[in-house]
Enzyme design. Structure first.
Site, PDB file in Angstrom:
ATOM      1  N   GLU A   1     -24.459  78.979   6.632  1.00  0.00           N
ATOM      2  CA  GLU A   1     -25.048  80.213   7.163  1.00  0.00           C
ATOM      3  C   GLU A   1     -24.452  81.395   6.414  1.00  0.00           C
ATOM      4  O   GLU A   1     -23.237  81.611   6.414  1.00  0.00           O
ATOM      5  CB  GLU A   1     -24.821  80.361   8.677  1.00  0.00           C
TER       6      GLU A   1
ATOM      7  N   ASP B   1     -28.830  92.183   5.700  1.00  0.00           N
ATOM      8  CA  ASP B   1     -28.897  93.654   5.610  1.00  0.00           C
ATOM      9  C   ASP B   1     -30.121  94.049   4.799  1.00  0.00           C
ATOM     10  O   ASP B   1     -30.314  93.570   3.679  1.00  0.00           O
ATOM     11  CB  ASP B   1     -27.637  94.194   4.933  1.00  0.00           C
TER      12      ASP B   1
ATOM     13  N   TYR C   1     -28.523  90.721  15.943  1.00  0.00           N
ATOM     14  CA  TYR C   1     -29.482  91.625  15.297  1.00  0.00           C
ATOM     15  C   TYR C   1     -30.898  91.378  15.776  1.00  0.00           C
ATOM     16  O   TYR C   1     -31.685  92.309  15.882  1.00  0.00           O
ATOM     17  CB  TYR C   1     -29.377  91.519  13.763  1.00  0.00           C
TER      18      TYR C   1
HETATM   19  C1  LIG Z   1     -27.723  92.720   9.673  1.00  0.00           C
HETATM   20  S1  LIG Z   1     -26.331  91.692   9.821  1.00  0.00           S
HETATM   21  C2  LIG Z   1     -26.977  90.231  10.607  1.00  0.00           C
HETATM   22  C3  LIG Z   1     -25.900  89.360  11.185  1.00  0.00           C
HETATM   23  C4  LIG Z   1     -26.398  88.082  11.889  1.00  0.00           C
HETATM   24  N1  LIG Z   1     -27.005  87.168  10.949  1.00  0.00           N
HETATM   25  C5  LIG Z   1     -27.362  88.427  13.008  1.00  0.00           C
HETATM   26  O1  LIG Z   1     -28.550  88.100  12.865  1.00  0.00           O
HETATM   27  O2  LIG Z   1     -26.901  89.011  14.000  1.00  0.00           O
HETATM   28  C6  LIG Z   1     -26.094  91.130   8.164  1.00  0.00           C
HETATM   29  C7  LIG Z   1     -24.775  90.430   7.976  1.00  0.00           C
HETATM   30  O3  LIG Z   1     -24.686  89.934   6.649  1.00  0.00           O
HETATM   31  C8  LIG Z   1     -23.369  90.127   6.184  1.00  0.00           C
HETATM   32  N2  LIG Z   1     -23.428  90.156   4.729  1.00  0.00           N
HETATM   33  C9  LIG Z   1     -23.850  91.167   3.953  1.00  0.00           C
HETATM   34  N3  LIG Z   1     -23.741  90.839   2.667  1.00  0.00           N
HETATM   35  C10 LIG Z   1     -23.245  89.588   2.620  1.00  0.00           C
HETATM   36  C11 LIG Z   1     -22.892  88.705   1.576  1.00  0.00           C
HETATM   37  N4  LIG Z   1     -23.040  89.055   0.304  1.00  0.00           N
HETATM   38  N5  LIG Z   1     -22.390  87.505   1.886  1.00  0.00           N
HETATM   39  C12 LIG Z   1     -22.239  87.131   3.179  1.00  0.00           C
HETATM   40  N6  LIG Z   1     -22.553  87.933   4.211  1.00  0.00           N
HETATM   41  C13 LIG Z   1     -23.048  89.136   3.937  1.00  0.00           C
HETATM   42  C14 LIG Z   1     -22.957  91.454   6.809  1.00  0.00           C
HETATM   43  O4  LIG Z   1     -21.556  91.634   6.858  1.00  0.00           O
HETATM   44  C15 LIG Z   1     -23.583  91.343   8.183  1.00  0.00           C
HETATM   45  O5  LIG Z   1     -22.714  90.742   9.120  1.00  0.00           O
END
Ligand SMILES: C[S@@+](CC[C@H](N)C(=O)[O-])C[C@H]1O[C@@H](n2cnc3c(N)ncnc32)[C@H](O)[C@@H]1O
Length: 232
Positions: free
Chosen positions: A63, A137, A213
Site C-alpha cells: 500500500e 495527493d 480521505y
Molecule cells: C491524500 S493522503 C491519503 C491517505 C490514505 N491513503 C487515505 O486514503 O486516507 C495521501 C498520502 O500519500 C502519502 N504520500 C505522498 N507521497 C508519497 C510517496 N511518494 N510515497 C508514499 N506515500 C506518499 C502522503 O503522506 C499522504 O499520507
C-alpha cells in the site's frame, strides 16, 4: 542526459510528498515510533534480501501512501496469509498505523517510512500480487501535477514488480486525477483495465474499508472512482 517525460518521470524527480510530520506526537505515539517501528521498519533493499516474516506469506501486497493506516490494518487482519508492506512518509500516519498493528496484534505487516518510489524501484520483478494507491495527493495545480505518484515511469515500474494476474487498485475522488491515471495505465501494454462485468469502477472493492480521505471526500459530496488494473 536521459529525457524527462511530460509528467516529470525520470531522473532528478522532485520529492513527491508534502508534509512528513504534523502535530507533536503524544507519549504513546513516541513509544510506538521508538520501540515498535524499528522492529517493523524495512529498508528499500529488504524485499530482495532476508525473509521479512517468520513464515513465508502466500502473497505480498503493497500500500503506497497508507495515511493513518485504516485500510492497511483491515487488509492485514482479513488476510493473515498475505504479507502487507505499507509505505508512508508522514510520521503521524506511521504512528497511527503502529497503534493499529499493536492493538490488533498483527504480525503480517512491515512498514517503510519514506517515499514509495524508492521501494518500488528496489523491489524484485513480479514481487507483488497487489498494489494499492488510495486517494493519493492530487497536486491539483497544473505546475505541481508532476509531483503525482502516478507517472508513466511509475506505471512502468509497477508493471515490472506486479505479477502477471496481479493488480493495481487506484481510488480517487479527484476527476482530473482519475483521467490522468486512466490515460497512463491504458497506454501501458502491460495492464488491462478491469472495468466491466462484475467489476464496476464506481463501486468500492469487495471487503473495502473506507479510508480517512474517502470519508472526508464523501462528507464534502465528492464521489470516488475505484479502478482495478490487471497485470497482463
Ligand atoms: C491524500 S493522503 C491519503 C491517505 C490514505 N491513503 C487515505 O486514503 O486516507 C495521501 C498520502 O500519500 C502519502 N504520500 C505522498 N507521497 C508519497 C510517496 N511518494 N510515497 C508514499 N506515500 C506518499 C502522503 O503522506 C499522504 O499520507
Amino acid at each position: 542526459m536521459a529525457a524527462r517525460s511530460e509528467d516529470g518521470s525520470g531522473p532528478r524527480r522532485r520529492p513527491l510528498y508534502g508534509r512528513s510530520r504534523g502535530k507533536t506526537l503524544r507519549a504513546g505515539q513516541k513509544r510506538l515510533v521508538t520501540e515498535i517501528l524499528p522492529t517493523l521498519q524495512i529498508e528499500t533493499t529488504a524485499l530482495s534480501g532476508a525473509p521479512l516474516f517468520a513464515a513465508e506469506p502466500q502473497a505480498y501486497w503493497l500500500e503506497i501512501g497508507f495515511g493513518a493506516g485504516e485500510h492497511l490494518i483491515e487488509q492485514a487482519k482479513a488476510n493473515p496469509e498475505v504479507g502487507l508492506i505499507g509505505c508512508e512518509p508522514f510520521l503521524n500516519g506511521v504512528a497511527a498505523a503502529l497503534s493499529g498493528i499493536e492493538r490488533e496484534g498483527l504480525t503480517n505487516v512491515r512498514l517503510r517510512r519514506g517515499d514509495a518510489q524508492a521501494l518500488v524501484e528496489a523491489a524484485p520483478d513480479a514481487f507483488f500480487s497487489r498494489v494499492f494507491v488510495l486517494y493519493p495527493d492530487p497536486w491539483p495545480k497544473r505546475r505541481h501535477n508532476k509531483r503525482r505518484i502516478v507517472t508513466e515511469a511509475m506505471v512502468a515500474a509497477l508493471a515490472r514488480i506486479v505479477k502477471p494476474g496481479g493488480e493495481v487498485r487506484f481510488a480517487t475522488d479527484v476527476d482530473d486525477y482519475a483521467g490522468w491515471t486512466l490515460r497512463r495505465f491504458l497506454a501501458s501494454p502491460c495492464f488491462r483495465w478491469a472495468a466491466s462485468g462484475a467489476v464496476d469502477w464506481r463501486t468500492p472493492y469487495p471487503e473495502w474499508r473506507s479510508t480517512r480521505y474517502e470519508v472526508k471526500a464523501h462528507k464534502a459530496g465528492r464521489d470516488s472512482v475505484y479502478f482495478t488494473f490487471v497485470r497482463i
